[in-house]
Design a protein around this motif. Sequence first.
Motif, PDB file in Angstrom:
ATOM      1  N   GLU A 196     -44.464 -59.852 -36.338  1.00 15.79           N
ATOM      2  CA  GLU A 196     -44.513 -58.752 -37.303  1.00 15.79           C
ATOM      3  C   GLU A 196     -43.296 -57.857 -37.148  1.00 15.79           C
ATOM      4  N   VAL A 197     -42.794 -57.389 -38.277  1.00 13.83           N
ATOM      5  CA  VAL A 197     -41.619 -56.511 -38.291  1.00 13.83           C
ATOM      6  C   VAL A 197     -41.923 -55.223 -37.547  1.00 13.83           C
ATOM      7  N   GLU A 198     -40.954 -54.761 -36.749  1.00 11.30           N
ATOM      8  CA  GLU A 198     -41.111 -53.476 -36.076  1.00 11.30           C
ATOM      9  C   GLU A 198     -39.931 -52.577 -36.408  1.00 11.30           C
ATOM     10  N   SER A 232     -36.681 -54.735 -35.289  1.00 15.56           N
ATOM     11  CA  SER A 232     -36.838 -55.962 -34.505  1.00 15.56           C
ATOM     12  C   SER A 232     -37.772 -56.907 -35.245  1.00 15.56           C
ATOM     13  N   ARG A 233     -37.675 -58.172 -34.873  1.00 13.63           N
ATOM     14  CA  ARG A 233     -38.471 -59.240 -35.506  1.00 13.63           C
ATOM     15  C   ARG A 233     -38.268 -59.222 -37.023  1.00 13.63           C
ATOM     16  N   ILE A 234     -37.016 -59.092 -37.432  1.00 13.17           N
ATOM     17  CA  ILE A 234     -36.669 -59.009 -38.849  1.00 13.17           C
ATOM     18  C   ILE A 234     -35.255 -59.548 -39.036  1.00 13.17           C
ATOM     19  N   SER A 235     -35.040 -60.247 -40.152  1.00 16.10           N
ATOM     20  CA  SER A 235     -33.673 -60.625 -40.532  1.00 16.10           C
ATOM     21  C   SER A 235     -33.063 -59.413 -41.219  1.00 16.10           C
ATOM     22  N   LYS A 271     -28.810 -54.152 -35.663  1.00 12.09           N
ATOM     23  CA  LYS A 271     -30.081 -53.983 -36.362  1.00 12.09           C
ATOM     24  C   LYS A 271     -30.547 -52.533 -36.320  1.00 12.09           C
ATOM     25  N   SER A 321     -42.687 -52.707 -44.988  1.00 11.62           N
ATOM     26  CA  SER A 321     -42.698 -52.378 -43.561  1.00 11.62           C
ATOM     27  C   SER A 321     -42.253 -50.934 -43.386  1.00 11.62           C
TER      28      SER A 321
END
Lengths: 122, 113
Positions: free
Chosen positions: A1-3, A25-28, A77, A111
């Motif tokens: 999951e996106v953070e 984090s956990r995201i393109s 990021k 998000s």
Amino acid sequence: EVELVESGGGLVQPGGSLRLSCAASRISFSDYWMSWVRQAPGKGLEWVANIDQGGSEQYYADSVTGRFSISRDNAKKFLYLQMNRLRVEDTAVYYCTREKIQDEAPGGFDSWGQGILVTVSS
Amino acid sequence: DIVMTQSPDSLAVSLGERATINCKSSQSLLHSSNNKNYLAWYQQKPGHPPKLLIYWASTRHSGVPERFSGSGSGTDFTLTISSLQADDVALYYCHQYYNTPRTFGPGTTVDIK
């Protein structure tokens, strides 16, 4: 999951400056438009600014134009909001948000960070 | 700027009953290129960020319960909670992302009767 995690808020005097950061984090990260949305105490949601995937296009609400600047660092990021000449009415929780993209069309903000409080007061 | 209005300001519904929130935009949100309405609905609980419920006016976001549905096109939209649960007590906002500046409705409070 996106953070998405915001930082940099706090108490500042009118006329002062603050720089908000949002770590993703956990995201393109570089694939998405990103926005800042704020919410004054007990009030509704107000979009503040957004920035395109590469950082070359930025747009602002009239209420912050000329005072706030949005930027991003895709390698790290991070999303930023530089806030200058702060006013009492800028007091709010500031949220970092991602604009959903599906089938090459935008789909709202899917998000959100937990938000960071900015208080402008003497 | 596109102005978003919502009605009612608040409503109280019995558990298991239907809740309906209306949203109106000052100009059409129907994008001619793909025939999609650029309208989203969010749920916000105190002390928490908003959560996306519905996008493109009627598409449920992943993980959103089926009791939430969106309808409408152009300038008039509706969010329906088919059978209100205690967990649905919250503020609900509509939002247009048709153009910039992005704008939100003022919000509707949903409570239990």
